[in-house]
Scaffold this motif. Structure first.
Motif, PDB file in Angstrom:
ATOM      1  N   LEU A  33       0.828  -1.208   0.000  1.00 47.53           N
ATOM      2  CA  LEU A  33       0.000   0.000   0.000  1.00 47.53           C
ATOM      3  C   LEU A  33       0.864   1.262   0.000  1.00 47.53           C
ATOM      4  O   LEU A  33       0.493   2.266  -0.623  1.00 47.53           O
ATOM      5  CB  LEU A  33      -0.950  -0.006   1.189  1.00 47.53           C
ATOM      6  CG  LEU A  33      -2.070  -1.039   1.120  1.00 47.53           C
ATOM      7  CD1 LEU A  33      -2.831  -1.100   2.445  1.00 47.53           C
ATOM      8  CD2 LEU A  33      -3.022  -0.730  -0.028  1.00 47.53           C
ATOM      9  N   VAL A  34       2.008   1.207   0.666  1.00 48.51           N
ATOM     10  CA  VAL A  34       2.936   2.347   0.648  1.00 48.51           C
ATOM     11  C   VAL A  34       3.374   2.624  -0.787  1.00 48.51           C
ATOM     12  O   VAL A  34       3.392   3.777  -1.229  1.00 48.51           O
ATOM     13  CB  VAL A  34       4.158   2.093   1.560  1.00 48.51           C
ATOM     14  CG1 VAL A  34       5.283   3.075   1.265  1.00 48.51           C
ATOM     15  CG2 VAL A  34       3.757   2.168   3.023  1.00 48.51           C
ATOM     16  N   ILE A  35       3.722   1.578  -1.516  1.00 48.55           N
ATOM     17  CA  ILE A  35       4.128   1.750  -2.916  1.00 48.55           C
ATOM     18  C   ILE A  35       2.994   2.403  -3.705  1.00 48.55           C
ATOM     19  O   ILE A  35       3.215   3.343  -4.476  1.00 48.55           O
ATOM     20  CB  ILE A  35       4.552   0.406  -3.536  1.00 48.55           C
ATOM     21  CG1 ILE A  35       5.841  -0.088  -2.880  1.00 48.55           C
ATOM     22  CG2 ILE A  35       4.727   0.533  -5.053  1.00 48.55           C
ATOM     23  CD1 ILE A  35       6.204  -1.520  -3.222  1.00 48.55           C
ATOM     24  N   TRP A  49      -1.145  11.971   0.114  1.00 48.69           N
ATOM     25  CA  TRP A  49      -0.744  10.584  -0.140  1.00 48.69           C
ATOM     26  C   TRP A  49       0.478  10.197   0.686  1.00 48.69           C
ATOM     27  O   TRP A  49       0.655   9.030   1.031  1.00 48.69           O
ATOM     28  CB  TRP A  49      -0.488  10.355  -1.628  1.00 48.69           C
ATOM     29  CG  TRP A  49      -1.758  10.243  -2.408  1.00 48.69           C
ATOM     30  CD1 TRP A  49      -2.249  11.126  -3.319  1.00 48.69           C
ATOM     31  CD2 TRP A  49      -2.719   9.188  -2.320  1.00 48.69           C
ATOM     32  NE1 TRP A  49      -3.445  10.687  -3.800  1.00 48.69           N
ATOM     33  CE2 TRP A  49      -3.762   9.492  -3.201  1.00 48.69           C
ATOM     34  CE3 TRP A  49      -2.799   8.016  -1.578  1.00 48.69           C
ATOM     35  CZ2 TRP A  49      -4.866   8.673  -3.368  1.00 48.69           C
ATOM     36  CZ3 TRP A  49      -3.903   7.192  -1.732  1.00 48.69           C
ATOM     37  CH2 TRP A  49      -4.921   7.520  -2.624  1.00 48.69           C
ATOM     38  N   LEU A  50       1.323  11.173   1.029  1.00 47.62           N
ATOM     39  CA  LEU A  50       2.470  10.880   1.887  1.00 47.62           C
ATOM     40  C   LEU A  50       2.005  10.482   3.283  1.00 47.62           C
ATOM     41  O   LEU A  50       2.501   9.521   3.867  1.00 47.62           O
ATOM     42  CB  LEU A  50       3.406  12.086   1.962  1.00 47.62           C
ATOM     43  CG  LEU A  50       4.672  11.907   2.785  1.00 47.62           C
ATOM     44  CD1 LEU A  50       5.513  10.755   2.254  1.00 47.62           C
ATOM     45  CD2 LEU A  50       5.468  13.192   2.796  1.00 47.62           C
ATOM     46  N   LEU A  51       1.029  11.195   3.796  1.00 48.60           N
ATOM     47  CA  LEU A  51       0.447  10.836   5.092  1.00 48.60           C
ATOM     48  C   LEU A  51      -0.210   9.462   5.024  1.00 48.60           C
ATOM     49  O   LEU A  51      -0.064   8.645   5.939  1.00 48.60           O
ATOM     50  CB  LEU A  51      -0.565  11.898   5.539  1.00 48.60           C
ATOM     51  CG  LEU A  51      -1.207  11.691   6.904  1.00 48.60           C
ATOM     52  CD1 LEU A  51      -0.164  11.726   8.007  1.00 48.60           C
ATOM     53  CD2 LEU A  51      -2.259  12.767   7.138  1.00 48.60           C
ATOM     54  N   CYS A  56      -0.400   3.674   6.254  1.00 52.32           N
ATOM     55  CA  CYS A  56      -0.465   2.289   5.761  1.00 52.32           C
ATOM     56  C   CYS A  56       0.749   1.488   6.216  1.00 52.32           C
ATOM     57  O   CYS A  56       0.606   0.370   6.725  1.00 52.32           O
ATOM     58  CB  CYS A  56      -0.547   2.269   4.235  1.00 52.32           C
ATOM     59  SG  CYS A  56      -2.114   2.834   3.572  1.00 52.32           S
ATOM     60  N   GLY A  57       1.921   2.040   6.024  1.00 49.08           N
ATOM     61  CA  GLY A  57       3.139   1.313   6.361  1.00 49.08           C
ATOM     62  C   GLY A  57       3.234   0.986   7.833  1.00 49.08           C
ATOM     63  O   GLY A  57       3.395  -0.166   8.226  1.00 49.08           O
ATOM     64  N   ASP A  86      12.427  -3.696   6.612  1.00 47.70           N
ATOM     65  CA  ASP A  86      11.080  -3.823   6.037  1.00 47.70           C
ATOM     66  C   ASP A  86      11.157  -4.124   4.543  1.00 47.70           C
ATOM     67  O   ASP A  86      10.455  -5.000   4.034  1.00 47.70           O
ATOM     68  CB  ASP A  86      10.276  -2.535   6.231  1.00 47.70           C
ATOM     69  CG  ASP A  86       9.753  -2.352   7.628  1.00 47.70           C
ATOM     70  OD1 ASP A  86       9.699  -3.333   8.392  1.00 47.70           O
ATOM     71  OD2 ASP A  86       9.381  -1.213   7.969  1.00 47.70           O
ATOM     72  N   TRP A  87      12.019  -3.384   3.850  1.00 50.73           N
ATOM     73  CA  TRP A  87      12.074  -3.530   2.397  1.00 50.73           C
ATOM     74  C   TRP A  87      12.843  -4.768   1.964  1.00 50.73           C
ATOM     75  O   TRP A  87      12.496  -5.390   0.956  1.00 50.73           O
ATOM     76  CB  TRP A  87      12.597  -2.249   1.759  1.00 50.73           C
ATOM     77  CG  TRP A  87      11.599  -1.163   1.966  1.00 50.73           C
ATOM     78  CD1 TRP A  87      11.683  -0.111   2.821  1.00 50.73           C
ATOM     79  CD2 TRP A  87      10.296  -1.077   1.361  1.00 50.73           C
ATOM     80  NE1 TRP A  87      10.520   0.625   2.774  1.00 50.73           N
ATOM     81  CE2 TRP A  87       9.659   0.065   1.883  1.00 50.73           C
ATOM     82  CE3 TRP A  87       9.621  -1.851   0.422  1.00 50.73           C
ATOM     83  CZ2 TRP A  87       8.373   0.444   1.501  1.00 50.73           C
ATOM     84  CZ3 TRP A  87       8.337  -1.474   0.038  1.00 50.73           C
ATOM     85  CH2 TRP A  87       7.730  -0.338   0.578  1.00 50.73           C
TER      86      TRP A  87
END
Length: 100
Positions: A33-35, A49-51, A56-57, A86-87
């Motif tokens: 979802l972050v992507i 969208w940054l917030l 989401c992350g 995480d990544w």
């Protein structure tokens, strides 16, 4: 608080903090979802969208830790290594190196 000499020293610890499959799955969903949020940010230019990406992350990850893994997220103690973890875990899940 333990110290790690490198990310390669940290990553096995990070994986041990994510031994619950549901927690890993929630991390994967949140990161996906972050992507999507970052893509939406680039396409629309809307900074909200940054917030949404942060929500989401961290939201999905913290639910996984507090309700399924029953531990505190590693990001509280090791924010930079945890972000990288995480990544790397996302890639390892996506490529099948770690089981969903």
């Amino acid at each position: 608080m333990s110290q790690f000499a490198s990310f390669s020293d940290f990553y096995p610890y990070y994986l041990s903090e994510h031994s619950d499959r549901t927690c890993r799955r929630l991390h994967f969903i949140g990161s996906s979802l972050v992507i999507g949020c970052v893509v939406a940010l680039v396409v629309t230019g809307n900074p909200w969208w940054l917030l949404a990406a942060l929500f989401c992350g961290y939201g999905f990850a913290w639910i996984g830790h507090f309700f399924f893994e029953k531990n505190k997220p590693a990001t509280f103690r090791h924010p930079f290594y945890s972000f990288a973890g995480d990544w790397v875990m996302y890639k390892d899940l996506l490529t099948g190196k770690i089981r969903f």
